[in-house]
Structure formats: structure tokens, C-alpha cells
Design an enzyme around this catalytic site. Structure first.
Site, short mmCIF file in Angstrom:
data_model
loop_
_atom_site.label_atom_id
_atom_site.label_comp_id
_atom_site.label_asym_id
_atom_site.label_seq_id
_atom_site.Cartn_x
_atom_site.Cartn_y
_atom_site.Cartn_z
N ASP A 49 0.85 -1.20 0.00
CA ASP A 49 0.00 0.00 0.00
C ASP A 49 0.88 1.25 0.00
OD1 ASP A 49 -2.98 1.01 0.84
OD2 ASP A 49 -1.42 2.25 1.77
N TYR A 54 2.72 10.02 -0.41
CA TYR A 54 3.84 9.48 0.39
C TYR A 54 5.18 9.80 -0.28
CZ TYR A 54 0.23 6.40 2.51
OH TYR A 54 -0.88 5.88 3.11
N LYS A 79 -2.79 5.88 -4.14
CA LYS A 79 -3.89 6.80 -3.84
C LYS A 79 -3.74 8.13 -4.56
CE LYS A 79 -3.80 4.71 0.73
NZ LYS A 79 -2.37 4.53 1.00
N HIS A 112 -7.67 9.63 -1.75
CA HIS A 112 -6.97 9.62 -0.45
C HIS A 112 -7.78 10.33 0.63
CE1 HIS A 112 -2.59 9.40 1.18
NE2 HIS A 112 -3.46 9.20 2.15
#
Ligand code: A2P
Length: 297
Positions: A49, A54, A79, A112
Site C-alpha cells: 500500500d 507518500y 492513492k 486519499h
């Protein structure tokens, strides 16, 4: 409940998702993420994931390639970030994620954070619907195998379900002992969604909790294993995260014990512990715009 590591949850379109995923939030881009993802795959994880926000998708892709595990045996989630809202931008965002990951398709793509009434009182619903149309286009083109959301609650979910042609299959939310948002979880399940737990260990904040430590001792397991098992016994899919291979492995060794109904109730009734404080209507996404891994700040 799943019976083995990598037993699967089945989504509303029949796609199967390995039942314990490996999370990469706050895992720094570069060698750390590349090594972690490779080690997680070597430790047996088949579900990774990540997220555009990120900032580590390229390293996730590198770790996947380095592991030698076949692409079709790995389930990859990424996401869509808040700056990419809207139809055209969403399509570009998917293409960018695919390029960074070095993949031909994404297994699961999530919004997200929802656009909410507090920040966009006039057009939040339309914005989410437009973003979703972009999701649907890429799904129909075979670039994504399943579509879902993250951090949604009923006020954002109901309109999206009405507007969507392809219904969201997943809601990924904060879920751990000490914070379960159970009402939301039950509601999403009633809509046929699979719930995924981000921070199933409360980002480490619940691991010293005396109740959990006592229960862990009783079963001869670690507190982290009790957390992962607790999530699974609620039929929620955990995404534990560790940078240490031995912990990655032990976090998946949760199929040789069962938390009793009584102990589940005790954990259910813990006071709020380790909650991040992030609610959709407080738009933490606003605060996260421009968020980068710590070493880049
Ligand atoms: P580390 O990477 O040093 O192992 P969450 O999955 O809820 O986001 O929690 C992640 C945090 O929990 C990280 O700080 C991670 O640190 C820590 N952690 C993960 N697994 C374990 C474990 N088995 N024992 C102790 N801490 C753990």
C-alpha cells in the site's frame, strides 16, 4: 475471517485482495522504501500500500522489481492526492503513478481524502464526482483493477455512491485498538465495501497500552500481533508497517491464536487511544497539501 496470511478479501467486482497488506506511509523515498518493500515481499507479503502523497511510489516500484516476485502475484494500492482533484487532473495523476511505480496497471486506486463541504461548500460533491469519473475512465481502460476511497464518512460516501457508475469497493480508514470508528465501518460494510485499516498499530502509539500488553501476554503473542489479529477478527484488512524484517514477519504470524469474544469486547471498550485526530470534515488533507517525507522538509 481469513484463515491464513494472504488469504483474500473479495471486492464488489470479484477482485481478490491479500488479507494483510504492507503499509508504506512515512517510509522515506529511496533506499529505505526500496529495501522495505523488497523485504516485505520476501517475508511473504503480497499486498503493498502506497500513495502519491507518500512521495515513495518510485521506490515501491523498485522494491517490487528487486524482490523477483512476479507482478501478477502482487497486489499494489496507490492513492489519488488532493491536488489532483477533477477529471483531467485525475487521469494525469493515474498516468504519473503508473510511471513512477513502473507498472502497467494499479490493482486498487483510492481517493486519499474526500473533498468536503467545509472547504468547498458549493462544489465539493461535484469535485468528488468529477474525480471519480476519472477513476472510472482509467478502470474501463484496464489501468486500474478496483476503485475505492479513503477517509470517507457517510456525508461524503452517500453522494458518491449516488453519482458513481462503478461503486467504490473499499474504504481505507484509521482503525486500531483505541480508535475504530465502528459505526462508519459497519455502514461501509452494509454498502458492500471492504474496510482497510491504516495504522492498525496506532502508528505504534497503542503498543505500550497496559490492557493490550496484558492480553498479549495471556496469549503469548506480541502486542502488535494482538492489534493485527483484533483488526482481522473485525473482518477489516490490516496494513501494518515496519521497517524491520523480523517485525514484518511477526506482524503476519497471527493465525495460531484467537482473541476470545470477551477480550475482543474489552479491547472494543478501551478509551480513545492513539487517534490521529484526523476527520474528513476537519480536512486534514488541507494541512497535508505539500506534505513530504520528513527528510525532504
Ligand atoms: P518500526 O518501523 O521501527 O518497526 P502502524 O502500522 O500502525 O502505522 O505502526 C507503525 C509503527 O509501529 C512504526 O513506528 C513501527 O516501527 C512500529 N512497529 C511495527 N511493528 C512493530 C512490532 N512488531 N513491535 C513494535 N513496534 C512495531
Amino acid at each position: 475471517m481469513i484463515k491464513n496470511f494472504n488469504d483474500t478479501f473479495t471486492l464488489n467486482n470479484g477482485v481478490k485482495v491479500p488479507g494483510i497488506g504492507y503499509g508504506t506511509w512515512q517510509t522515506p523515498d529511496g533506499d529505505v522504501t526500496r529495501n522495505c518493500v523488497r523485504e516485505a515481499l520476501l517475508a511473504g507479503y503480497r499486498h503493498i500500500d502506497t500513495a502519491s502523497a507518500y512521495g515513495n511510489e518510485a521506490s515501491v516500484g523498485a522494491g517490487i522489481r528487486e524482490s523477483g516476485v512476479k507482478r501478477e502475484d502482487i497486489f499494489v494500492t496507490t492513492k489519488h492526492w488532493v491536488v489532483d482533484r477533477g477529471y483531467e487532473k485525475t487521469i494525469k495523476a493515474v498516468e504519473t503513478s503508473l510511471e513512477l511505480l513502473g507498472l502497467d496497471y494499479i490493482d486498487l486506486y483510492l481517493i486519499h481524502w474526500p473533498c468536503v463541504a467545509r472547504t468547498n461548500p458549493n462544489d465539493w460533491r461535484q469535485i468528488n464526482a468529477d474525480t471519480w469519473r476519472g477513476f472510472e475512465k482509467m478502470y474501463k481502460e484496464g489501468k486500474i483493477r478496483a476503485l475505492g476511497v479513503s477517509n470517507f464518512r457517510k456525508p461524503q460516501l452517500d453522494p458518491l455512491f449516488e453519482d458513481a457508475e462503478i461503486k467504490p469497493a473499499v474504504n481505507q480508514v484509521e482503525f486500531h485498538p483505541g480508535y475504530t470508528q465502528m459505526e462508519n465501518v459497519e455502514y461501509c460494510k452494509s454498502l458492500g465495501m471492504v474496510i482497510e485499516a491504516w495504522s492498525p498499530l496506532g502508528s505504534g502509539a497503542v503498543l505500550a497500552d497496559p490492557l493490550l500488553c496484558g492480553i498479549a501476554e495471556k496469549y503469548g503473542k506480541s502486542t502488535a500481533q494482538v492489534c493485527v489479529r483484533y483488526v482481522l477478527q473485525h473482518d477489516v484488512l490490516p496494513l501494518p508497517k515496519s521497517t524491520k524484517p523480523e517485525r514484518m514477519k511477526s506482524n503476519s504470524e497471527v493465525f495460531d491464536f484467537e482473541i476470545s469474544e470477551e477480550d475482543m469486547k474489552l479491547i472494543d471498550s478501551m478509551p480513545e487511544t492513539g487517534f490521529t485526530g484526523w476527520l474528513p470534515q476537519d480536512a486534514p488533507a488541507d494541512a497535508l497539501v505539500g506534505w513530504r517525507p520528513p527528510e525532504e522538509q
